[in-house]
Design a protein around this motif. Structure first.
Motif, short mmCIF file in Angstrom:
data_model
loop_
_atom_site.label_atom_id
_atom_site.label_comp_id
_atom_site.label_asym_id
_atom_site.label_seq_id
_atom_site.Cartn_x
_atom_site.Cartn_y
_atom_site.Cartn_z
N PHE A 1 -1.14 -12.78 5.37
CA PHE A 1 -1.33 -11.72 6.37
C PHE A 1 -2.69 -11.05 6.24
O PHE A 1 -3.15 -10.36 7.15
CB PHE A 1 -0.22 -10.67 6.23
CG PHE A 1 -0.30 -9.91 4.94
CD1 PHE A 1 -1.15 -8.84 4.78
CD2 PHE A 1 0.47 -10.29 3.85
CE1 PHE A 1 -1.25 -8.16 3.58
CE2 PHE A 1 0.38 -9.63 2.65
CZ PHE A 1 -0.48 -8.55 2.52
N ARG B 1 6.01 0.02 -3.28
CA ARG B 1 6.99 0.30 -2.23
C ARG B 1 6.73 1.65 -1.55
O ARG B 1 7.20 1.90 -0.45
CB ARG B 1 8.40 0.33 -2.82
CG ARG B 1 8.95 -1.04 -3.18
CD ARG B 1 10.33 -0.82 -3.73
NE ARG B 1 10.97 -2.05 -4.16
CZ ARG B 1 10.77 -2.63 -5.34
NH1 ARG B 1 9.91 -2.11 -6.20
NH2 ARG B 1 11.42 -3.73 -5.66
N ASN B 2 6.02 2.53 -2.24
CA ASN B 2 5.75 3.85 -1.67
C ASN B 2 4.32 4.01 -1.17
O ASN B 2 3.89 5.12 -0.88
CB ASN B 2 6.04 4.93 -2.73
CG ASN B 2 7.54 5.20 -2.86
OD1 ASN B 2 8.23 5.32 -1.85
ND2 ASN B 2 8.04 5.25 -4.08
N LEU C 1 3.15 -4.48 -1.10
CA LEU C 1 3.22 -5.93 -1.27
C LEU C 1 2.86 -6.71 -0.01
O LEU C 1 2.63 -7.91 -0.07
CB LEU C 1 4.56 -6.35 -1.85
CG LEU C 1 5.84 -5.91 -1.17
CD1 LEU C 1 6.18 -6.93 -0.11
CD2 LEU C 1 6.93 -5.84 -2.20
N SER C 2 2.81 -6.03 1.11
CA SER C 2 2.26 -6.72 2.27
C SER C 2 1.29 -5.81 3.00
O SER C 2 1.18 -5.87 4.23
CB SER C 2 3.36 -7.18 3.21
OG SER C 2 3.94 -6.08 3.82
N SER C 3 0.57 -5.02 2.25
CA SER C 3 -0.42 -4.13 2.87
C SER C 3 -1.79 -4.78 2.87
O SER C 3 -2.19 -5.38 1.88
CB SER C 3 -0.49 -2.82 2.08
OG SER C 3 0.74 -2.16 2.13
N ARG D 1 -1.23 -1.28 -4.36
CA ARG D 1 -1.22 -1.89 -3.03
C ARG D 1 0.20 -2.30 -2.66
O ARG D 1 0.90 -2.92 -3.45
CB ARG D 1 -2.11 -3.13 -3.07
CG ARG D 1 -2.22 -3.87 -1.75
CD ARG D 1 -3.08 -5.10 -1.94
NE ARG D 1 -3.32 -5.79 -0.69
CZ ARG D 1 -4.00 -6.93 -0.60
NH1 ARG D 1 -4.50 -7.49 -1.70
NH2 ARG D 1 -4.18 -7.51 0.56
N GLN E 1 3.09 3.51 1.56
CA GLN E 1 3.03 4.14 2.87
C GLN E 1 4.08 5.25 3.02
O GLN E 1 4.49 5.59 4.12
CB GLN E 1 3.16 3.09 3.98
CG GLN E 1 1.96 2.12 3.94
CD GLN E 1 1.87 1.24 5.16
OE1 GLN E 1 2.84 0.64 5.57
NE2 GLN E 1 0.70 1.17 5.76
N ASN E 2 4.49 5.81 1.89
CA ASN E 2 5.35 7.00 1.89
C ASN E 2 4.39 8.19 1.88
O ASN E 2 4.00 8.71 0.83
CB ASN E 2 6.23 6.96 0.63
CG ASN E 2 7.18 8.14 0.53
OD1 ASN E 2 7.00 9.14 1.21
ND2 ASN E 2 8.16 8.01 -0.34
N TYR E 3 4.01 8.61 3.10
CA TYR E 3 2.86 9.50 3.21
C TYR E 3 3.12 10.89 2.62
O TYR E 3 2.23 11.51 2.07
CB TYR E 3 2.41 9.57 4.66
CG TYR E 3 2.08 8.20 5.19
CD1 TYR E 3 1.11 7.43 4.56
CD2 TYR E 3 2.76 7.65 6.27
CE1 TYR E 3 0.82 6.14 5.00
CE2 TYR E 3 2.47 6.37 6.71
CZ TYR E 3 1.51 5.63 6.08
OH TYR E 3 1.22 4.36 6.51
N TYR F 1 13.99 4.63 -1.71
CA TYR F 1 15.41 4.67 -2.04
C TYR F 1 15.99 6.09 -2.05
O TYR F 1 17.13 6.31 -1.68
CB TYR F 1 15.66 3.95 -3.35
CG TYR F 1 15.16 2.53 -3.29
CD1 TYR F 1 15.63 1.66 -2.29
CD2 TYR F 1 14.18 2.06 -4.15
CE1 TYR F 1 15.14 0.37 -2.18
CE2 TYR F 1 13.70 0.76 -4.05
CZ TYR F 1 14.18 -0.08 -3.06
OH TYR F 1 13.70 -1.35 -2.95
N ARG G 1 14.37 0.36 -7.47
CA ARG G 1 15.01 -0.96 -7.59
C ARG G 1 15.52 -1.43 -6.24
O ARG G 1 16.12 -0.65 -5.50
CB ARG G 1 16.19 -0.89 -8.58
CG ARG G 1 15.79 -0.44 -9.99
CD ARG G 1 14.70 -1.33 -10.61
NE ARG G 1 15.12 -2.70 -10.76
CZ ARG G 1 15.69 -3.18 -11.86
NH1 ARG G 1 15.91 -2.41 -12.90
NH2 ARG G 1 16.03 -4.45 -11.92
N THR G 2 15.35 -2.69 -5.97
CA THR G 2 15.74 -3.25 -4.67
C THR G 2 17.24 -3.09 -4.42
O THR G 2 17.67 -2.79 -3.32
CB THR G 2 15.35 -4.74 -4.60
OG1 THR G 2 13.98 -4.86 -4.99
CG2 THR G 2 15.53 -5.30 -3.22
N ILE H 1 0.51 -9.93 -3.59
CA ILE H 1 1.01 -9.75 -2.23
C ILE H 1 2.08 -10.80 -1.94
O ILE H 1 2.17 -11.82 -2.60
CB ILE H 1 -0.12 -9.82 -1.18
CG1 ILE H 1 -0.88 -11.14 -1.27
CG2 ILE H 1 -1.06 -8.64 -1.34
CD1 ILE H 1 -1.91 -11.33 -0.17
#
Lengths: 311, 311, 311, 311
Positions: B215, C159-160, C183-185, C181, C162-164, D164, C106-107, C212
């Motif tokens: 991507f 994971r955060n 994981l898909s940024s 970063r 983009q947790n603005y 989460y 955790r997922t 990524i």
């Protein structure tokens, strides 16, 4: 010249190839070179003044927005009996054309690779019996003459979408070409690949969205259904969808085929088997022949809602 | 049989192809079929009992962990003068082999596609003058004999990694094959593609990581540098890295080449030009010939830290 | 205005947000709107006139090109003994800082999620004993005050990214922020996320490449090692690499750490355990503490080749 | 124990978390550990014995296969007049619910971020006037109480799918939760995120496919339409589609919405504006309010073909 706060933009017109060959990118003081024109030419809808390409394959109309091509058949031609059985079943349910692989590109050299020339013979026979035009994949320029004699539509597979020698050969056979999108090819690249066929003088090119490779592994590929309306905006060529290879799972082929019809595709190409459990290739994604009439009726109903009838 | 709370697992041993052909996937009651064996065979490190493949190309050792191959040269052969100038420069700085394209696969049919056969003639000439073995890309089976006479290593490019006919032809020429990873090919698929060459009897296969499509569009491709140590665990074949095509940006070629040496690659293949601004192809990613000696020294220093000397 | 054969290009200067808000995209006659300016501001190297950001964390210099930060420690703080043992081992081998998770994202909600506040207590204790500054991940604004008291560097996880709300909280704690970063940024998005922290007045932001998500599943993620030199060209902020999370496999952590040093990173952050087999989280990717001194020496050697010493 | 030619497979039953915590992966002699059970629990269709979850939102039935939810409204609440105008238009055309953002997560901190609390006030007002239940995005746990009072369905956005703490807060508000798939989240991860909400006791979770990030940049995201039937096989939760954010282009919203209906989704959520050219956010992807009745009729026709009526 457009001066900005931190950088200065410079607009340039003319041939993008020429700009690329100037080697501006990477020069000191150059941050980036951004192409603003589309990289494909002959496939572009601007070139056709937004008139769609329409043509006939033995009486079946492809392209133009009023028909829907239902191309169906076995993944691989395995025997005359197997091919004839599937062909009769899909013909009875109103299929437009017959698909079937004689030469199969396989990821591992130790997998079954098709019957080869005798597969083409079987297709020719079944074509004569059922009247269905035949679509089959050309994998090697060495077989080109044989394909020109036997098949009605020459397929170039996803793995060969950037096999430029093969594209040029396919463009010279005097047959419509069904060009599958490479599994990680952009739509721009698909249209540039179509340019390779078009520049040989073959104007009858059918594009086929067959799923792209993404991070998601729940399904075999991710069907990029949005590619269909995007392509409709940017090219004059007909666009079909292959839900069998995209999903690799027959339980998803019905829903995805309905989606293809609803989104405005010019057709679909699906795999059907009498007995998928014993198929030598891609069994899990093949529809049962006995389910095909109901499947075809459902898909046709969605196609009719967008103003199309099965070709 | 392993019964679980919600599902029951069934273990099966034997040929995975055989299992695939049973068509279990998609049967009622079957949730998923998970292959547990590796899909490649001849390329597998288990098969070689973890002994690496080592061979010579005209006196340069490839593979085996003690050497580092520095393959350098122009993207495309444009003239005898241009090729000779670059070859002399890289030879003087200790390069192991000369790279140079005579036939170029291009995304658009309207781009420059190389000098063809006369490009091979120029490479042969420059080979004689500098003593550097030559690596060049085979794009069409029709040119195979000419390649067998002229080049020392036959390259199969990323776009043709799954052009199986071409792989088989390349495996029969009696020359080492440099096999580039397809831009969206998994490492498993790369090793299965190597199997196509290996099964023809050619054991001298060099794998090449050259960036994958993701991507991220900041760089042309994403160099998967982790592929090198992963491949070292799973195959006996040598592995090199192409930082020029991966990044498409000469400012990144130095850092990525150092990373390739540090990560344990068996070599790199880089593009160098006297005057990249006027190169007909991929100018922005080519190193300046005048910077090559410093570049080679830096990369060699990192290779030496991991116990390798330039071949 | 730049008229072309098929389309007309119009150049515009000024605030890109303003242009976006004009809603040109999607208007009849508009084919595409292509932004030509970079979307990040405060993180841009143009803004700092290409001067790198350099700062101290309790005597360790971060950024500026002359030091290399070796951040090491357990994935998760499990007990005082376990944390102390690892911290002593990495301190003895010259580590710059201690990492350790108290709150773990955790997922699955059914996985172990860390000791929470008592984990922070343990980190504070071990910090006092070893003198190592502490890096730990903030997952919830509710814990912000506690982090401001305890840790030396506040980590915001992938994971955060983009947790603005969390980014703004992190930017107000008066502590350097290690921003991973997503994981898909894209790298542009990473720099825009950094802008969220920078605009709160916190100028000490460390960027971290941690792999990524791509189509390749051979490794857990694909380490985008090219991101390091690209970021060096486009931002003034220091950049480190996390090879443990990128690969998920300790056999690859050594090679990838060497690559990170060679490519020009300002440091690495790695997971180390006394006994990874009994770790409650991410065991397979943690280095053995007993192997850490040799690992650190190897990585440092590559860092020294590019002119850096361990901070 | 299943001995093979090159490797030996060992089957294990029981808790996969337990197996993971044994740290087998990475041990000498261990090639790979392959989980065979699904990683999600509460969201699994096996758990519900394949009975779908069905519930009411103020009289509109969600889930169960007989209804189709048409959720429409502005991207962002900008003023009472703007919101009222759009709400009346979509209500008149038979929409099931009203969407509208009060708090907007934005990639750049310098973009417009919504009206905040006063946006919620406007939604409450318009809800009273039109009778449409309201869907709005919760971005911060600090606003949770206010959302519980005001909205009918709490949305958790794509960027927060793995936040989460926020998922747990959302699961405690006593309101149905609309959970958007992260832009690079696998379907397994989406279902594990749903597990976070479900374990708080909130059983009314609506999953939303909104496009994933792939290599293709022709559209903003790639709508993974196959996710819908895949989810129908693996979870009991209702599944809707967001074609506006997926494509970022209003010309594609109609075709993709028809595809969503045809593929078997439980509904769609689309953006509509009176005057998209002056919208403060995402103008190009918003449908014109004046086109909404025709759009709704088309989509409904496809939903009816698969046995659903608009809720």
């Amino acid at each position: 010249v457009m001066p900005g706060e931190l950088t200065t933009a410079i607009g340039a017109i003319g041939d993008p190839e020429g700009v690329r060959e100037m080697g501006l990118e990477g020069l000191p003081g150059v941050d980036q070179v951004i192409p603003i024109s589309r990289p494909y030419k002959l496939a572009s809808s601007e070139l056709s003044h937004h008139e769609p390409t329409v043509f006939d394959v033995d009486g079946r109309t492809v392209g133009g927005g009023e028909t829907f091509c239902l191309i169906a058949g076995p993944c691989t031609v395995e025997s005359p009996e197997q091919t004839r059985a599937v062909a009769s079943a899909v013909a009875a349910a109103g299929a437009s054309m017959l698909r079937g692989g004689a030469f199969k590109p396989r990821t591992s050299p130790f997998s079954f690779r098709g019957l080869g020339e005798s597969g083409l013979d079987i297709l020719a026979e079944v074509r004569a019996e059922t009247g269905l035009p035949v679509v089959s994949e050309l994998t090697d320029a060495a077989h080109a003459d044989r394909f020109a004699e036997t098949v009605d539509v020459v397929q170039v597979g996803a793995r060969n979408m950037q096999n430029y020698g093969l594209l040029e050969v396919a463009g010279k056979l005097g047959k419509p070409v069904l060009l599958k999108r490479g599994l990680s090819s952009t739509l721009d690249e698909l249209l540039m690949a179509a340019d390779y066929v078009l520049k040989e003088g073959e104007e009858r090119v059918i594009l086929c969205e067959r799923g792209i490779r993404t991070f998601e592994t729940a399904m075999r590929f991710t069907l990029d259904v949005g590619a269909v309306p995007w392509l409709k905006l940017h090219t004059h060529l007909p666009v079909i969808v292959d839900p069998s290879h995209a999903s690799g799972d027959r339980r998803l082929v019905g829903p995805l085929s309905r989606a293809a019809a609803a989104v405005g595709a010019d057709g679909i190409i699906v795999e059907v088997a009498e007995d998928p459990e014993v198929a030598l290739c891609d069994g899990p994604q093949q529809l049962y022949a006995r389910d095909f009439p109901a499947f075809a009726a459902e898909v046709s109903a969605h196609a009719e809602l967008v103003g199309r009838r099965v070709a």
